[in-house]
Design an enzyme around this catalytic site. Structure first.
Site, PDB file in Angstrom:
ATOM      1  N   GLU A 179       0.831  -1.220   0.000  1.00  0.00           N
ATOM      2  CA  GLU A 179       0.000   0.000   0.000  1.00  0.00           C
ATOM      3  C   GLU A 179       0.858   1.260   0.000  1.00  0.00           C
ATOM      4  O   GLU A 179       0.831   2.070   0.944  1.00  0.00           O
ATOM      5  CB  GLU A 179      -0.942   0.007   1.214  1.00  0.00           C
ATOM      6  CG  GLU A 179      -1.948  -1.123   1.149  1.00  0.00           C
ATOM      7  CD  GLU A 179      -3.089  -1.003   2.150  1.00  0.00           C
ATOM      8  OE1 GLU A 179      -4.139  -1.583   1.889  1.00  0.00           O
ATOM      9  OE2 GLU A 179      -2.926  -0.330   3.177  1.00  0.00           O
ATOM     10  N   GLU A 372      -5.550  -8.233  -1.171  1.00  0.00           N
ATOM     11  CA  GLU A 372      -6.260  -8.059   0.103  1.00  0.00           C
ATOM     12  C   GLU A 372      -7.709  -7.721  -0.195  1.00  0.00           C
ATOM     13  O   GLU A 372      -7.991  -6.877  -1.049  1.00  0.00           O
ATOM     14  CB  GLU A 372      -5.681  -6.898   0.930  1.00  0.00           C
ATOM     15  CG  GLU A 372      -4.367  -7.172   1.585  1.00  0.00           C
ATOM     16  CD  GLU A 372      -3.898  -6.015   2.464  1.00  0.00           C
ATOM     17  OE1 GLU A 372      -4.746  -5.306   3.045  1.00  0.00           O
ATOM     18  OE2 GLU A 372      -2.680  -5.833   2.557  1.00  0.00           O
TER      19      GLU A 372
HETATM   20  P1  P53 Z   1      -7.403  -3.217   9.366  1.00  0.00           P
HETATM   21  C1  P53 Z   1      -6.149   0.887   7.229  1.00  0.00           C
HETATM   22  C2  P53 Z   1      -5.127   1.100   8.112  1.00  0.00           C
HETATM   23  C3  P53 Z   1      -3.898   0.505   7.919  1.00  0.00           C
HETATM   24  C4  P53 Z   1      -3.694  -0.321   6.822  1.00  0.00           C
HETATM   25  O1  P53 Z   1      -7.095  -3.055   7.825  1.00  0.00           O
HETATM   26  C5  P53 Z   1      -4.718  -0.550   5.951  1.00  0.00           C
HETATM   27  C6  P53 Z   1      -5.950   0.048   6.126  1.00  0.00           C
HETATM   28  C7  P53 Z   1      -7.073  -0.154   5.202  1.00  0.00           C
HETATM   29  O2  P53 Z   1      -6.874   0.253   3.923  1.00  0.00           O
HETATM   30  O3  P53 Z   1      -4.515  -1.312   4.870  1.00  0.00           O
HETATM   31  C8  P53 Z   1      -4.516  -2.709   4.816  1.00  0.00           C
HETATM   32  O4  P53 Z   1      -6.425  -4.173   9.894  1.00  0.00           O
HETATM   33  C9  P53 Z   1      -3.204  -3.266   5.230  1.00  0.00           C
HETATM   34  C10 P53 Z   1      -3.292  -4.386   6.201  1.00  0.00           C
HETATM   35  C11 P53 Z   1      -4.510  -4.199   7.096  1.00  0.00           C
HETATM   36  C12 P53 Z   1      -5.750  -4.238   6.235  1.00  0.00           C
HETATM   37  O5  P53 Z   1      -5.711  -3.159   5.345  1.00  0.00           O
HETATM   38  O6  P53 Z   1      -7.242  -1.852   9.930  1.00  0.00           O
HETATM   39  O7  P53 Z   1      -2.381  -3.613   4.144  1.00  0.00           O
HETATM   40  O8  P53 Z   1      -2.090  -4.433   6.899  1.00  0.00           O
HETATM   41  O9  P53 Z   1      -4.585  -5.114   8.136  1.00  0.00           O
HETATM   42  C13 P53 Z   1      -7.049  -4.167   6.995  1.00  0.00           C
HETATM   43  O10 P53 Z   1      -8.802  -3.722   9.458  1.00  0.00           O
END
Ligand code: P53
Length: 479
Positions: A179, A372
């Site tokens: 990301e 993801e």
């Molecule tokens: P969670 C939010 C915050 C940090 C990373 O998110 C994020 C996002 C959402 O876009 O991106 C990805 O765990 C990331 C993963 C993360 C997943 O989204 O806040 O690549 O590490 O766990 C889901 O529900």
């Protein structure tokens, strides 16, 4: 028709959210270790509050996470039982180079991932490796300021060269930065950046992004040199913006918002800073230090495929529309009245996935890889200890159907699908365990209590059927 025969079904995790073992095997401390749960988490993630070591007042969920460090064989066996063709995982940089700037890598760390890859191959699971999923050794932050410093390019290059050489023949799919656009929203998490009062944050973030973009191009170059079989992808936190209304001002706003994210992939996939980005940076008074060689390397070494995460679509509105943005997520969001939301307020939109896939494929015309996607939800095991997560199955089914439409109806080329958090793990946004995505339940709570025992949820059996039928059997009837 439908999914191609070699479609890569699987699941995804990130080292810092599942491994634990933060001080095991010679591993050095990293930014991801020192991010606490609770109300201060956001300030740490965004670099506004400097926390470069543990503080007894706080709980740090990544320290132990779900202890995949010792459970990986059991976990990979469960992935194999579901029929995974691929498993996306990330490397903890500080296991390989504990400080980040050493000459010689840490053999124990290298061996750890070698064991994981060999375990995957035992079950014909192709590893898909994110080189950095938000990791940055603390020493590189203290000593050099993280990615704001150009020297990071060299440290990252060394890491990549070490990995590509050691794992040649074991790994062929690589992602350079998880990301990459997250650097703008979560600069400490994404790039080890912290800010002093009064600093020009945007200037620093875009300069750091430039360093990552150059590093990503160099990694792509070396990966291809070391083994022409290597396939390198970029990784975007994707989701197209919808205009709040047909007011051209809202439409314009949505285009600008999309470009804020596309910028990174435009550079990584097309090999040039796009004109709109140059104008935007100039208008903001941001001056990026870049050399002629930087631009040449970016131009010459573009990615082989485009990978992305997709959870929810987004809405953009101009000032005229006078709507409230909520800051609940790291991306400011506007409520879309046509959509339902998850328990964490993420708006559920399978057609949005098809729209996003089409937008990306139209723009880049390179194969896509969804690395993801999923539903973070509270799971409560029943009296027999089973989680009947029909809500998760419903979410995933609808998104897989949307993927299928994009392939069948729109001609999008999709290499694979790895749903997020295939085994329950720590949330990146909130640090909670309670926000679960897995097919596999892990007995651990927000405070770190629990046996760490693994259990199969209903969705485990459902996903197994999805993979066995190559995406044809999406209902629960035959479970
Ligand atoms: P969670 C939010 C915050 C940090 C990373 O998110 C994020 C996002 C959402 O876009 O991106 C990805 O765990 C990331 C993963 C993360 C997943 O989204 O806040 O690549 O590490 O766990 C889901 O529900």
């Amino acid at each position: 028709m439908g999914f191609p025969d070699n479609f890569l079904w699987g699941g995804a995790t990130a080292a810092n959210q599942c491994e634990g073992g933060y001080n095991q095997g010679g591993r050095g401390l990293a930014n991801v270790d020192v991010i606490p749960t609770g109300p201060d988490r956001r300030a740490v993630i965004t670099g506004k509050r400097k926390m470069l070591n543990f503080d007894d007042e706080y709980f740090y969920p990544a320290k132990d996470a779900i202890d995949m460090y010792t459970h990986f064989k059991e976990d990979i066996a469960l992935f194999a039982e579901m029929g995974f063709k691929t498993y996306r995982l990330s490397i903890a940089w500080s296991r390989i180079f504990p400080n980040g700037d050493e000459e010689v890598p840490n053999e124990e760390g290298l061996q750890f991932y070698q064991d994981i890859f060999q375990e995957c191959h035992k079950f014909n699971i192709e590893p898909l490796v994110t080189i950095t999923h938000f990791d940055c050794p603390i020493h590189l932050i203290k000593e050099y300021g993280g990615w704001r410093n150009r020297k990071m390019i060299g440290f990252y290059e060394k890491l990549c060269r070490t990995l590509f050489t050691r794992y040649q023949g074991l790994v062929k799919y690589w992602l350079t930065f998880n990301e990459i656009n997250m650097i703008l929203h979560a600069p400490f998490l994404g790039a080890g950046l912290t800010f002093e009062h009064g600093e020009n944050e945007e200037q620093i973030k875009y300069q750091a992004a430039h360093h990552e973009l150059v590093a990503s191009a160099i990694a792509t170059k070396i990966a291809h040199e070391i083994d022409p079989q290597n396939q390198v992808g970029c990784m975007l936190a994707a989701a197209s913006y919808y205009p709040y209304s047909c007011n051209p001002k809202d439409v314009w706003e949505s285009k600008q918002s999309d470009r804020g994210n596309y910028f990174f992939i435009d550079v990584q996939s097309r090999g040039v800073y796009p004109p709109y980005a140059r104008k935007m940076l100039a208008k903001k008074g941001i001056k990026i230090e870049q050399t002629k060689e930087d631009l040449e390397i970016i131009k010459a070494h573009t990615v082989d495929f485009i990978s992305f995460s997709y959870y929810a679509s987004r809405v953009a509105a101009s000032e005229d529309s006078n709507v409230q943005k909520t800051e609940g997520n790291l991306f400011p969001t506007i409520k879309n009245p046509y959509l339902e939301s998850s328990e964490w307020g993420w708006q559920i939109d399978p057609l949005g996935l098809r729209i996003t896939m089409n937008d990306l494929y139209d723009r880049y015309q390179k194969p896509l890889f969804i690395v993801e996607n999923g539903l973070g939800a509270v799971d409560i095991p029943d009296e027999n200890g089973i989680v009947n997560d029909d809500y998760r199955i419903a979410y995933l089914r609808a998104h897989i159907k949307a993927m299928k439409d994009a392939i069948d109806e729109d001609g999008v080329v999709l290499l694979g699908y790895t749903s997020w958090g295939c085994i329950d793990l720590v949330s990146a946004g909130t640090g909670e365990m309670k926000k679960r995505y897995g097919y596999i339940y892990v007995d651990r709570d927000n405070e770190g209590r629990g046996t760490l025992e693994r259990g199969r949820k209903k969705s485990f059996y459902w996903y197994k059927q999805v993979i066995a039928s190559n995406g044809e059997k999406l209902s629960c009837n035959e479970l």
